[in-house]
Design a protein around this motif. Structure first.
Motif, PDB file in Angstrom:
ATOM      1  N   TYR A  98       6.022  -8.486  -6.055  1.00 34.51           N
ATOM      2  CA  TYR A  98       4.702  -8.487  -5.415  1.00 34.51           C
ATOM      3  C   TYR A  98       4.845  -8.569  -3.898  1.00 34.51           C
ATOM      4  O   TYR A  98       4.229  -7.808  -3.148  1.00 34.51           O
ATOM      5  CB  TYR A  98       3.886  -9.688  -5.889  1.00 34.51           C
ATOM      6  CG  TYR A  98       3.169  -9.513  -7.205  1.00 34.51           C
ATOM      7  CD1 TYR A  98       2.005  -8.769  -7.284  1.00 34.51           C
ATOM      8  CD2 TYR A  98       3.640 -10.100  -8.363  1.00 34.51           C
ATOM      9  CE1 TYR A  98       1.328  -8.618  -8.478  1.00 34.51           C
ATOM     10  CE2 TYR A  98       2.977  -9.968  -9.562  1.00 34.51           C
ATOM     11  CZ  TYR A  98       1.814  -9.226  -9.613  1.00 34.51           C
ATOM     12  OH  TYR A  98       1.160  -9.080 -10.797  1.00 34.51           O
ATOM     13  N   PHE A  99       5.652  -9.527  -3.448  1.00 39.67           N
ATOM     14  CA  PHE A  99       5.801  -9.722  -2.008  1.00 39.67           C
ATOM     15  C   PHE A  99       6.492  -8.534  -1.355  1.00 39.67           C
ATOM     16  O   PHE A  99       6.156  -8.151  -0.240  1.00 39.67           O
ATOM     17  CB  PHE A  99       6.595 -11.002  -1.744  1.00 39.67           C
ATOM     18  CG  PHE A  99       5.865 -12.250  -2.154  1.00 39.67           C
ATOM     19  CD1 PHE A  99       4.556 -12.445  -1.779  1.00 39.67           C
ATOM     20  CD2 PHE A  99       6.490 -13.219  -2.913  1.00 39.67           C
ATOM     21  CE1 PHE A  99       3.870 -13.584  -2.147  1.00 39.67           C
ATOM     22  CE2 PHE A  99       5.820 -14.373  -3.288  1.00 39.67           C
ATOM     23  CZ  PHE A  99       4.507 -14.560  -2.907  1.00 39.67           C
ATOM     24  N   LEU A 100       7.452  -7.939  -2.045  1.00 37.38           N
ATOM     25  CA  LEU A 100       8.152  -6.789  -1.503  1.00 37.38           C
ATOM     26  C   LEU A 100       7.210  -5.598  -1.371  1.00 37.38           C
ATOM     27  O   LEU A 100       7.182  -4.909  -0.350  1.00 37.38           O
ATOM     28  CB  LEU A 100       9.341  -6.429  -2.398  1.00 37.38           C
ATOM     29  CG  LEU A 100      10.320  -5.394  -1.851  1.00 37.38           C
ATOM     30  CD1 LEU A 100      10.983  -5.905  -0.586  1.00 37.38           C
ATOM     31  CD2 LEU A 100      11.374  -5.054  -2.898  1.00 37.38           C
ATOM     32  N   CYS A 101       6.415  -5.350  -2.408  1.00 36.08           N
ATOM     33  CA  CYS A 101       5.520  -4.185  -2.405  1.00 36.08           C
ATOM     34  C   CYS A 101       4.343  -4.361  -1.452  1.00 36.08           C
ATOM     35  O   CYS A 101       3.719  -3.369  -1.060  1.00 36.08           O
ATOM     36  CB  CYS A 101       4.997  -3.928  -3.819  1.00 36.08           C
ATOM     37  SG  CYS A 101       6.279  -3.431  -4.989  1.00 36.08           S
ATOM     38  N   PRO A 104       4.288  -6.232   5.079  1.00 37.93           N
ATOM     39  CA  PRO A 104       3.405  -5.888   6.205  1.00 37.93           C
ATOM     40  C   PRO A 104       3.726  -4.539   6.856  1.00 37.93           C
ATOM     41  O   PRO A 104       2.868  -3.958   7.514  1.00 37.93           O
ATOM     42  CB  PRO A 104       3.644  -7.037   7.193  1.00 37.93           C
ATOM     43  CG  PRO A 104       4.135  -8.166   6.362  1.00 37.93           C
ATOM     44  CD  PRO A 104       4.924  -7.549   5.255  1.00 37.93           C
ATOM     45  N   ALA A 105       4.964  -4.040   6.687  1.00 38.80           N
ATOM     46  CA  ALA A 105       5.324  -2.753   7.294  1.00 38.80           C
ATOM     47  C   ALA A 105       4.647  -1.580   6.599  1.00 38.80           C
ATOM     48  O   ALA A 105       4.624  -0.471   7.133  1.00 38.80           O
ATOM     49  CB  ALA A 105       6.844  -2.568   7.253  1.00 38.80           C
ATOM     50  N   LEU A 106       4.092  -1.805   5.416  1.00 41.25           N
ATOM     51  CA  LEU A 106       3.462  -0.728   4.658  1.00 41.25           C
ATOM     52  C   LEU A 106       1.969  -0.655   4.960  1.00 41.25           C
ATOM     53  O   LEU A 106       1.321  -1.670   5.202  1.00 41.25           O
ATOM     54  CB  LEU A 106       3.654  -0.955   3.153  1.00 41.25           C
ATOM     55  CG  LEU A 106       5.087  -0.962   2.623  1.00 41.25           C
ATOM     56  CD1 LEU A 106       5.090  -1.294   1.144  1.00 41.25           C
ATOM     57  CD2 LEU A 106       5.750   0.383   2.869  1.00 41.25           C
ATOM     58  N   SER A 107       1.434   0.549   4.929  1.00 42.75           N
ATOM     59  CA  SER A 107      -0.014   0.704   5.031  1.00 42.75           C
ATOM     60  C   SER A 107      -0.653   0.196   3.742  1.00 42.75           C
ATOM     61  O   SER A 107       0.013   0.132   2.696  1.00 42.75           O
ATOM     62  CB  SER A 107      -0.373   2.179   5.235  1.00 42.75           C
ATOM     63  OG  SER A 107      -0.058   2.922   4.061  1.00 42.75           O
ATOM     64  N   PRO A 108      -1.937  -0.162   3.763  1.00 40.35           N
ATOM     65  CA  PRO A 108      -2.577  -0.632   2.530  1.00 40.35           C
ATOM     66  C   PRO A 108      -2.472   0.359   1.381  1.00 40.35           C
ATOM     67  O   PRO A 108      -2.191  -0.032   0.243  1.00 40.35           O
ATOM     68  CB  PRO A 108      -4.038  -0.842   2.965  1.00 40.35           C
ATOM     69  CG  PRO A 108      -3.953  -1.149   4.420  1.00 40.35           C
ATOM     70  CD  PRO A 108      -2.817  -0.298   4.936  1.00 40.35           C
ATOM     71  N   SER A 109      -2.668   1.649   1.660  1.00 39.23           N
ATOM     72  CA  SER A 109      -2.603   2.640   0.585  1.00 39.23           C
ATOM     73  C   SER A 109      -1.199   2.736   0.002  1.00 39.23           C
ATOM     74  O   SER A 109      -1.019   2.877  -1.221  1.00 39.23           O
ATOM     75  CB  SER A 109      -3.050   4.013   1.099  1.00 39.23           C
ATOM     76  OG  SER A 109      -2.218   4.452   2.162  1.00 39.23           O
ATOM     77  N   ARG A 144       8.158   7.231   0.751  1.00 37.49           N
ATOM     78  CA  ARG A 144       8.228   6.633   2.087  1.00 37.49           C
ATOM     79  C   ARG A 144       8.169   5.110   1.999  1.00 37.49           C
ATOM     80  O   ARG A 144       8.875   4.404   2.726  1.00 37.49           O
ATOM     81  CB  ARG A 144       7.083   7.155   2.965  1.00 37.49           C
ATOM     82  CG  ARG A 144       7.254   8.596   3.413  1.00 37.49           C
ATOM     83  CD  ARG A 144       6.289   8.925   4.535  1.00 37.49           C
ATOM     84  NE  ARG A 144       4.902   8.790   4.100  1.00 37.49           N
ATOM     85  CZ  ARG A 144       4.177   9.778   3.601  1.00 37.49           C
ATOM     86  NH1 ARG A 144       4.715  10.982   3.463  1.00 37.49           N
ATOM     87  NH2 ARG A 144       2.935   9.586   3.250  1.00 37.49           N
ATOM     88  N   ALA A 145       7.318   4.611   1.097  1.00 36.77           N
ATOM     89  CA  ALA A 145       7.200   3.161   0.950  1.00 36.77           C
ATOM     90  C   ALA A 145       8.502   2.556   0.450  1.00 36.77           C
ATOM     91  O   ALA A 145       8.937   1.499   0.917  1.00 36.77           O
ATOM     92  CB  ALA A 145       6.052   2.832  -0.011  1.00 36.77           C
ATOM     93  N   LYS A 146       9.148   3.223  -0.494  1.00 35.75           N
ATOM     94  CA  LYS A 146      10.416   2.713  -1.021  1.00 35.75           C
ATOM     95  C   LYS A 146      11.484   2.687   0.068  1.00 35.75           C
ATOM     96  O   LYS A 146      12.283   1.745   0.145  1.00 35.75           O
ATOM     97  CB  LYS A 146      10.872   3.556  -2.216  1.00 35.75           C
ATOM     98  CG  LYS A 146      10.039   3.336  -3.474  1.00 35.75           C
ATOM     99  CD  LYS A 146      10.714   3.877  -4.714  1.00 35.75           C
ATOM    100  CE  LYS A 146      10.821   5.382  -4.705  1.00 35.75           C
ATOM    101  NZ  LYS A 146      11.395   5.900  -5.970  1.00 35.75           N
ATOM    102  N   ASP A 159       4.097 -13.459   1.652  1.00 35.77           N
ATOM    103  CA  ASP A 159       2.760 -13.764   2.144  1.00 35.77           C
ATOM    104  C   ASP A 159       1.775 -13.556   0.994  1.00 35.77           C
ATOM    105  O   ASP A 159       1.441 -12.423   0.639  1.00 35.77           O
ATOM    106  CB  ASP A 159       2.430 -12.844   3.320  1.00 35.77           C
ATOM    107  CG  ASP A 159       1.054 -13.121   3.887  1.00 35.77           C
ATOM    108  OD1 ASP A 159       0.396 -14.077   3.425  1.00 35.77           O
ATOM    109  OD2 ASP A 159       0.621 -12.377   4.778  1.00 35.77           O
ATOM    110  N   VAL A 160       1.314 -14.655   0.416  1.00 34.58           N
ATOM    111  CA  VAL A 160       0.389 -14.565  -0.716  1.00 34.58           C
ATOM    112  C   VAL A 160      -0.885 -13.833  -0.318  1.00 34.58           C
ATOM    113  O   VAL A 160      -1.426 -13.034  -1.083  1.00 34.58           O
ATOM    114  CB  VAL A 160       0.068 -15.977  -1.253  1.00 34.58           C
ATOM    115  CG1 VAL A 160      -1.027 -15.919  -2.311  1.00 34.58           C
ATOM    116  CG2 VAL A 160       1.311 -16.615  -1.851  1.00 34.58           C
ATOM    117  N   ALA A 161      -1.375 -14.089   0.893  1.00 34.68           N
ATOM    118  CA  ALA A 161      -2.626 -13.460   1.326  1.00 34.68           C
ATOM    119  C   ALA A 161      -2.514 -11.941   1.305  1.00 34.68           C
ATOM    120  O   ALA A 161      -3.457 -11.240   0.898  1.00 34.68           O
ATOM    121  CB  ALA A 161      -2.999 -13.955   2.724  1.00 34.68           C
TER     122      ALA A 161
END
Length: 382
Positions: A98-101, A104-109, A144-146, A159-161
């Motif tokens: 969860y935390f990895l996916c 913060p470097a990733l866009s929300p989408s 790209r996300a991977k 970051d739980v939030a």
């Protein structure tokens, strides 16, 4: 073949490979290969320890890929021993994913897509259908996300939030194609709640359950939207409401209020009212005041204006609305509703028509167009 079992096991298998030293992208590919092998082998020869079998096969596939790629020779110093025989560890590694996916470097989408793929176990095609985007586009987004998270270590607190916001984005997408994203978000949030003791995780789960409980009553037989005040409350799922309220009460008792708990409290007050006229709008305004203090979110202030209009009258609601930026999404629709409540049908009809042109989806546009037509018809009657 129990595909649901494979989906439940996927996050733990992927996390096990990453923990052993595999980078995220290569590990994810190896896990997909192992899942395909399971679909081929298990119907005739099911393993005694499904998770252990998947870890062993995925790790072998990863090592095969490492050895075959000359550019990755430097990875040969990875520990290459296969997993020891016997049952796989019972520890759930899903939380780390969860935390990895939700990095913060990733866009929300991208974070949403990667979460659904790696944690949810959905295929690229299923996710693309759910988000109504071409499969090739979604595949590039996930790729790209991977690559982005491949160099991220799993030895730091997450970051739980951020994770909760990703899950909330998934929930709000609703339903398209053959994947019910709202139900999928609830399933993933239940997993997260089981893995981490945090009142805001419980708050989000309660919020999802309370909103999901009203799902059957939100649309008419013709597919049109049914506003909350007009919904048949007999169609609300009382089991989900009871569960959501119980989870929320336990979270609030810990006295660590967060925005999802406050939102769930608003949803619980709506669920508690036997009729729309019996809604405790004064208490809802108080919860929106708490939300404003917590987030200072303009959308929260917009919803608060509606609640003020119900609690203190439409002119008080319009005064609260006047403090907000008219460019806010649904600002015009709220203004139309409050002007209608105030008896100014001409202004309300004009604003409903204007809001319809700004609507983010077809269902909402049709609803607002009907509201404008209804008021125009009422005004023309002798």
């Amino acid at each position: 073949m129990d595909e649901a079992l494979l989906r439940r096991l996927t996050p733990g298998v992927l996390a096990a490979l990453v923990r052993r030293g595999a980078d995220f992208a290569a590990a994810e590919d190896a896990v997909q290969d192992a899942l395909l092998e399971a679909l081929r082998v298990w119907p005739a020869d099911p393993p005694r320890d499904a998770k252990g079998w998947l870890i062993a096969v995925a790790w072998r596939r990863f090592l095969d890929a490492v050895r075959a790629d000359a550019a990755r020779r430097r990875r040969e110093d990875l520990r290459e021993e296969e997993p020891a025989p016997g049952p796989a560890p019972a520890a759930d590694d899903t939380l780390q994913l969860y935390f990895l996916c939700a990095h913060p470097a990733l866009s929300p989408s991208s974070a949403v897509a990667l979460t659904l793929r790696a944690v949810g176990g959905l295929t690229t095609r299923q996710i693309a259908q759910a988000y109504l985007v071409p499969e090739a586009t979604l595949a590039q987004r996930i790729s790209r996300a991977k690559r982005t998270v491949s160099q991220v270590r799993l030895d730091r607190p997450g970051d739980v939030a951020t994770v909760l916001r990703v899950l909330y984005l998934v929930f709000n997408e609703g339903y398209h194609g053959d994947v019910d994203l709202a139900a999928e978000a609830i399933r993933l949030t239940r997993q997260l709640a089981a893995a981490v003791d945090h009142p805001e995780v419980a708050g989000l789960l309660a919020l999802m359950l309370l909103h999901h409980a009203r799902r059957a009553a939100r649309t008419a037989s013709d597919g049109g939207l049914v506003p909350l005040a007009e919904q048949d409350r007999g169609r609300w799922d009382t089991r989900l409401i009871a569960e959501g309220v119980a989870i929320l009460q336990a979270a609030l008792a810990r006295d660590r209020l967060g925005e999802f708990q406050a939102q769930a409290a608003v949803a619980a007050l709506h669920a508690d009212a036997p009729t729309a006229g019996e809604t405790d709008w004064v208490q809802i305004v108080e919860w929106y005041d708490e939300l404003t203090r917590l987030t200072d979110n303009p959308v929260v202030r917009l919803n608060r204006a509606v609640a003020v209009g119900e609690a203190d009258g439409p002119r008080a609601g319009l005064a609260a609305l006047a403090e907000l930026d008219p460019a806010l999404p649904r600002h015009t629709a709220v203004a139309a509703y409050l002007h209608e409540r105030d008896g100014d049908l001409a202004t309300a009809a004009r604003l409903y028509a204007e809001a319809a042109h700004k609507a983010p989806n077809l269902a909402e546009r049709d609803h607002l167009t009907r509201q404008a037509a209804r008021l125009n018809t009422t005004r023309r009657r002798p």
